[in-house]
Design a protein around this motif. Structure first.
Motif, PDB file in Angstrom:
ATOM      1  N   GLN A  98      -1.671   3.188  -3.001  1.00 61.56           N
ATOM      2  CA  GLN A  98      -3.048   2.815  -3.336  1.00 61.56           C
ATOM      3  C   GLN A  98      -3.882   2.682  -2.065  1.00 61.56           C
ATOM      4  O   GLN A  98      -3.341   2.550  -0.958  1.00 61.56           O
TER       5      GLN A  98
ATOM      6  N   PRO B 115     -11.558  -6.975  -1.814  1.00 61.08           N
ATOM      7  CA  PRO B 115     -11.788  -5.625  -2.332  1.00 61.08           C
ATOM      8  C   PRO B 115     -13.056  -4.965  -1.796  1.00 61.08           C
ATOM      9  O   PRO B 115     -13.079  -3.752  -1.539  1.00 61.08           O
TER      10      PRO B 115
ATOM     11  N   SER C  47      -6.541 -11.227  -3.295  1.00 67.78           N
ATOM     12  CA  SER C  47      -7.747 -11.888  -3.789  1.00 67.78           C
ATOM     13  C   SER C  47      -7.506 -12.597  -5.117  1.00 67.78           C
ATOM     14  O   SER C  47      -8.055 -13.671  -5.360  1.00 67.78           O
TER      15      SER C  47
ATOM     16  N   GLN D  36       0.829  -1.205   0.000  1.00 67.37           N
ATOM     17  CA  GLN D  36       0.000   0.000   0.000  1.00 67.37           C
ATOM     18  C   GLN D  36       0.861   1.253   0.000  1.00 67.37           C
ATOM     19  O   GLN D  36       0.583   2.232  -0.717  1.00 67.37           O
TER      20      GLN D  36
ATOM     21  N   TYR E 298      -7.129   0.819   0.255  1.00 62.33           N
ATOM     22  CA  TYR E 298      -7.345  -0.553   0.719  1.00 62.33           C
ATOM     23  C   TYR E 298      -7.946  -1.438  -0.366  1.00 62.33           C
ATOM     24  O   TYR E 298      -7.521  -2.583  -0.549  1.00 62.33           O
ATOM     25  N   ALA E 299      -8.964  -0.924  -1.062  1.00 58.66           N
ATOM     26  CA  ALA E 299      -9.667  -1.725  -2.062  1.00 58.66           C
ATOM     27  C   ALA E 299      -8.734  -2.143  -3.192  1.00 58.66           C
ATOM     28  O   ALA E 299      -8.747  -3.302  -3.636  1.00 58.66           O
ATOM     29  N   GLN E 300      -7.901  -1.226  -3.682  1.00 60.38           N
ATOM     30  CA  GLN E 300      -6.995  -1.545  -4.781  1.00 60.38           C
ATOM     31  C   GLN E 300      -5.903  -2.523  -4.343  1.00 60.38           C
ATOM     32  O   GLN E 300      -5.575  -3.472  -5.068  1.00 60.38           O
ATOM     33  N   THR E 301      -5.353  -2.323  -3.173  1.00 58.76           N
ATOM     34  CA  THR E 301      -4.276  -3.202  -2.692  1.00 58.76           C
ATOM     35  C   THR E 301      -4.791  -4.606  -2.404  1.00 58.76           C
ATOM     36  O   THR E 301      -4.053  -5.589  -2.569  1.00 58.76           O
ATOM     37  N   ALA E 302      -6.039  -4.722  -2.001  1.00 60.70           N
ATOM     38  CA  ALA E 302      -6.602  -6.039  -1.669  1.00 60.70           C
ATOM     39  C   ALA E 302      -6.701  -6.959  -2.877  1.00 60.70           C
ATOM     40  O   ALA E 302      -6.768  -8.187  -2.722  1.00 60.70           O
ATOM     41  N   TRP E 303      -6.700  -6.389  -4.091  1.00 60.39           N
ATOM     42  CA  TRP E 303      -6.787  -7.234  -5.285  1.00 60.39           C
ATOM     43  C   TRP E 303      -5.598  -8.177  -5.399  1.00 60.39           C
ATOM     44  O   TRP E 303      -5.714  -9.258  -6.001  1.00 60.39           O
TER      45      TRP E 303
ATOM     46  N   GLY F  12     -12.246  -3.831   1.585  1.00 58.43           N
ATOM     47  CA  GLY F  12     -11.394  -2.645   1.484  1.00 58.43           C
ATOM     48  C   GLY F  12     -12.181  -1.405   1.092  1.00 58.43           C
ATOM     49  O   GLY F  12     -11.921  -0.299   1.621  1.00 58.43           O
ATOM     50  N   TRP F  13     -13.148  -1.575   0.196  1.00 58.87           N
ATOM     51  CA  TRP F  13     -14.003  -0.452  -0.190  1.00 58.87           C
ATOM     52  C   TRP F  13     -14.807   0.057   0.999  1.00 58.87           C
ATOM     53  O   TRP F  13     -14.971   1.272   1.178  1.00 58.87           O
TER      54      TRP F  13
END
Length: 438
Positions: A52, A349, A62, A47, A54-59, A352-353
């Protein structure tokens, strides 16, 4: 290449080389699931480096989990076959064997979590990933331990498929362009596929599949956000890695002890209920997590969640085998783990969102908790309905004919009233001959 000798057995040996299969599966889970879950430790570094949210980094996490469960790529080529092999070698001790095999994930997390944190501090996140990649090459050693075995049911299925292929080749040589030959080939192929995947039409398996979707949605985000959440409430990097180690070692205890307990005679017939209980307990742990704002409170959470996480993971193959049988276990497990793919892809994601939108982890953790509880309730309700219908059928059968006995196998009922009538007729005939010897 040397020809592989295929061991033949009428039933699972429950030992012998089976323990080497368990050892191989144990190493596979260390090199796959443990390494994947340790990506959580890289989360903050990713991150920060890529700037980026949370949502973008979680990809990152996943996609790794999704590809493992969805395709025949990467870790999937090792993970699913290793688990299926354990089911081939064990029957009476199946839950214990799976418990030992799956404990590799917990042991791996316990050892790798602090080691990965140390590697990041010494060699940066790039160097740590390179070293993990070298460690994962040990999967080649695990594959060398997998010795194929042919059971009685498998041999019967193989012989039927061989006869079908032989007849098909004969028809194709005799009249390759015949419409009847083409129809025969299509019928034979469809029959083989139907025999292999007929469990997809079973109502019990459909309910299990739906529940797996909700369970997989709930279980994945914790291993992504455990370290970031701990850092957000003031826990140090080393203490956060220590929490992951606790989660891992208690996961081991859950794998082995729950597998051993459910193999006991008193719980052997309640493995399905134990599976539901374990998933529900993990859901309740999720609901309590937003209230835990210090390390002394997170340690009991890690112990409880880790234990029941190991417990239900151990019983997934056992419950699947109970529904579909041993013959179709490999294909059914493939479908079950395939169903993990989409939830694994979208849940981190989404979580994270929710963190980016609300500014806290509460909504993300509550959604995961309710998802796992719903998975448990759905399976329990389906089993209750099935039991009530079975009881109703037995009651109606007894009311309609006192001689009628209902024997059930899954959803199919068999009547033996005609056989009882035949036995009564034979008894009368014998009595008449006895009274008239002439």
């Amino acid at each position: 290449m040397a020809k592989v000798n295929r061991a033949r057995s009428t039933s699972p040996p429950d030992g012998g080389w089976g323990w080497m299969i368990v050892a191989g599966c144990f190493l596979v889970t260390i090199c796959t699931r443990a390494v994947t879950r340790c990506i959580s430790i890289f989360f903050v570094d990713f991150q920060t480096y890529f700037s980026q949210d949370y949502a973008q980094t979680a990809w990152i996490h996943s996609i790794v989990d999704c590809v493992t469960m969805l395709c025949g790529l990467g870790f999937a080529l090792c993970y699913s076959p290793a688990i299926a092999m354990v089911g081939k070698y064990f029957s009476r001790r199946k839950a214990l064997a799976y418990g030992i095999s799956m404990s590799g994930s917990g042991i791996g997390i316990f050892i790798l979590a602090p080691v990965v944190q140390l590697l990041i501090e010494q060699f940066s996140w790039r160097g740590a990933l390179l070293i993990l990649g070298g460690f994962v090459l040990n999967l080649c050693v695990c594959g060398a331990l997998m010795r194929p075995i042919t059971l009685k049911d498998d041999q019967t299925t193989s012989e039927q498929n061989h006869v079908c292929r032989t007849e098909t080749q004969g028809f194709q040589r005799a009249s390759p362009s015949s419409t009847w030959t083409k129809e025969w080939v299509q019928t034979c192929l469809c029959g083989s596929l139907q025999q292999e995947y007929n469990f997809l039409l079973m109502s019990d398996f459909i309910v299990l599949a739906i529940s797996v979707l909700f369970m997989a949605y709930g279980c994945s985000p914790l291993f992504v956000y455990m370290v970031p959440y701990a850092l957000s409430i003031g826990v140090s990097h080393q203490q956060a890695a220590f929490l992951m180690s606790i989660l891992g070692v208690i996961d081991i205890i859950g794998n082995i002890t729950f597998g051993w307990l459910t193999d006991r005679r008193c719980l052997k017939n309640y493995q399905y209920i134990c599976y539901l209980f374990a998933i529900g307990m993990d859901g309740l742990c999720y609901l309590c997590l937003p209230m835990l704002q210090s390390l002394p409170l997170l340690v009991p959470f890690a112990c409880t969640f880790g234990y029941f996480d190991g417990a239900y993971v151990t019983l997934i193959p056992v419950v699947t085998a109970e529904i579909v049988g041993t013959t179709s276990l490999s294909s059914a497990l493939g479908v079950v783990y395939f169903l993990h793919a989409v939830p694994y892809l979208v849940s981190p994601p989404i979580a994270g969102w929710l963190v980016d939108t609300t500014g806290s982890y509460t909504a993300a953790f509550l959604l995961c908790g309710f998802s796992m509880i719903f998975s448990s309730v759905l399976l329990g309700f389906a089993r209750l309905v099935k039991k009530m219908r079975k009881t109703q059928l037995q009651f109606l059968a007894k009311e309609s004919d006192p001689k009628l006995q209902l024997w059930t196998n899954g959803s199919v009922a068999y009547s033996v009233a005609r056989e009882l009538d035949q036995k009564d007729g034979e008894s009368v005939a014998i009595a008449m001959l006895g009274s008239n010897p002439a």
